[in-house]
Design an enzyme around this catalytic site. Structure first.
Site, mmCIF file in Angstrom:
data_model
loop_
_atom_site.group_PDB
_atom_site.id
_atom_site.type_symbol
_atom_site.label_atom_id
_atom_site.label_comp_id
_atom_site.label_asym_id
_atom_site.label_seq_id
_atom_site.Cartn_x
_atom_site.Cartn_y
_atom_site.Cartn_z
ATOM 1 N N CYS A 74 0.788 -1.095 0.049
ATOM 2 C CA CYS A 74 0.119 0.077 0.038
ATOM 3 C C CYS A 74 0.917 1.226 -0.036
ATOM 4 O O CYS A 74 1.420 1.603 -0.991
ATOM 5 C CB CYS A 74 -0.720 -0.090 1.166
ATOM 6 S SG CYS A 74 -2.337 1.150 0.978
ATOM 7 N N ARG A 113 -12.220 6.827 -1.472
ATOM 8 C CA ARG A 113 -11.122 5.846 -1.226
ATOM 9 C C ARG A 113 -11.647 4.611 -1.762
ATOM 10 O O ARG A 113 -12.865 4.342 -1.677
ATOM 11 C CB ARG A 113 -10.790 5.797 0.220
ATOM 12 C CG ARG A 113 -10.232 7.198 0.876
ATOM 13 C CD ARG A 113 -9.842 6.800 2.321
ATOM 14 N NE ARG A 113 -8.902 6.014 2.564
ATOM 15 C CZ ARG A 113 -7.547 6.536 2.142
ATOM 16 N NH1 ARG A 113 -7.208 7.533 1.841
ATOM 17 N NH2 ARG A 113 -6.488 5.462 2.372
ATOM 18 N N HIS A 125 -3.503 -5.486 2.319
ATOM 19 C CA HIS A 125 -3.393 -5.616 3.623
ATOM 20 C C HIS A 125 -3.908 -6.855 4.084
ATOM 21 O O HIS A 125 -4.633 -7.437 3.252
ATOM 22 C CB HIS A 125 -3.863 -4.543 4.526
ATOM 23 C CG HIS A 125 -3.117 -3.208 4.196
ATOM 24 N ND1 HIS A 125 -2.039 -2.600 4.587
ATOM 25 C CD2 HIS A 125 -4.070 -2.102 3.397
ATOM 26 C CE1 HIS A 125 -1.890 -1.481 4.161
ATOM 27 N NE2 HIS A 125 -2.982 -1.230 3.607
#
Ligand code: GLN
EC number: 6.3.5.13
Length: 243
Positions: free
Chosen positions: A95, A128, A191
């Protein structure tokens, strides 16, 4: 003498979102389970990094603010880090760390200059990209599963992606691709932490590092991974539509 890998964890105090530290624990355990050793070296901003003593480098995710702080240091390590990558050094960047592998990350608060290790760039766009993600990589039969949360959209140009998005957004929510693979570098938005959920990817990284250091990865015999495979199948069953 048992084989040993040295894992360098870059800026764990700043780049540490969503349990990315679990990636280190997973690498250490999977080496130990096969009778090998692992040493973890954590580097803070003020530390000097000797890349010649490292076998795997990990950079986790971070907020834009933390990435901006890290960025101030990247110029100093760029040359040595680049040499390490070109010499087939193993890197996992997640990320925020993935974005920093590239040329720049353009945010509404300014531009974060990257490491220029892989020819890619990232731009922040409204909204997002958040949620579960599943991708299919050519490297493995089992899909890679995890969680993503990023405002940046990454353009990898002619580089090879880590995989194709089966569910979720990936690099930019449009191209259908997720992550990047360049030599022994893997960059990804996933993640989870990534490696405990995807042990085959952990083993791929360990095998590359062992081959580079010792010329073979004979110890990397398969582990049972029953729970991991069950969890993966559950996630795929939950999010992928059955034909
Ligand atoms: N700050 C970056 C973004 O929002 C990366 C976030 C992260 O590492 N999860 O795009």
């Amino acid at each position: 003498m048992s084989k040993k890998l040295v894992i360098g964890h870059l800026y764990p105090d700043l780049l540490n979102l969503y349990g990315d530290r679990g990636n280190i624990q997973c690498m250490v355990k999977r080496l130990e389970w096969r009778g090998m050793e692992a040493e973890v070296k954590e580097f803070r901003l003020e530390d000097t990094i000797d890349f010649s003593g490292l076998d795997i480098v990990l950079m986790g995710g971070g907020s834009d603010r933390e990435q901006m702080i890290v960025c101030s240091k990247l110029k100093e390590i760029q040359k040595d880090f680049k040499e390490y990558v070109e010499d087939n050094g193993v890197v996992l960047a997640v990320c925020g760390g993935y974005q920093l592998l590239g040329n720049y990350y353009q945010t509404s608060d300014g531009i974060i200059t990257g490491l220029e290790l892989v020819d890619l760039y990232t731009e922040q766009k409204p909204g997002r990209l958040i949620g579960n993600i599943i991708i299919k990589s050519d490297l493995f039969d089992m899909p890679i599963v995890g969680f993503e949360n990023h405002g940046g959209r990454t353009v990898i140009g002619s580089n090879q992606p880590l995989g194709k998005v089966l569910f979720g957004s990936g690099n930019d929510g449009e191209s259908g691709y997720e992550g990047v693979r360049y030599k022994n570098v893997i960059g990804t938005y996933i993640h989870g932490p990534l490696l405990p959920k995807n042990p085959m990817l952990c083993d791929w990284l360990l095998a590359r590092a062992l081959e580079r250091k010792y010329g073979d990865s004979a110890e990397m015999t398969p582990l049972e991974d029953r729970e991991e495979k069950e969890a993966n199948a559950y996630i795929c069953g939950r999010f992928l539509k059955k034909e």
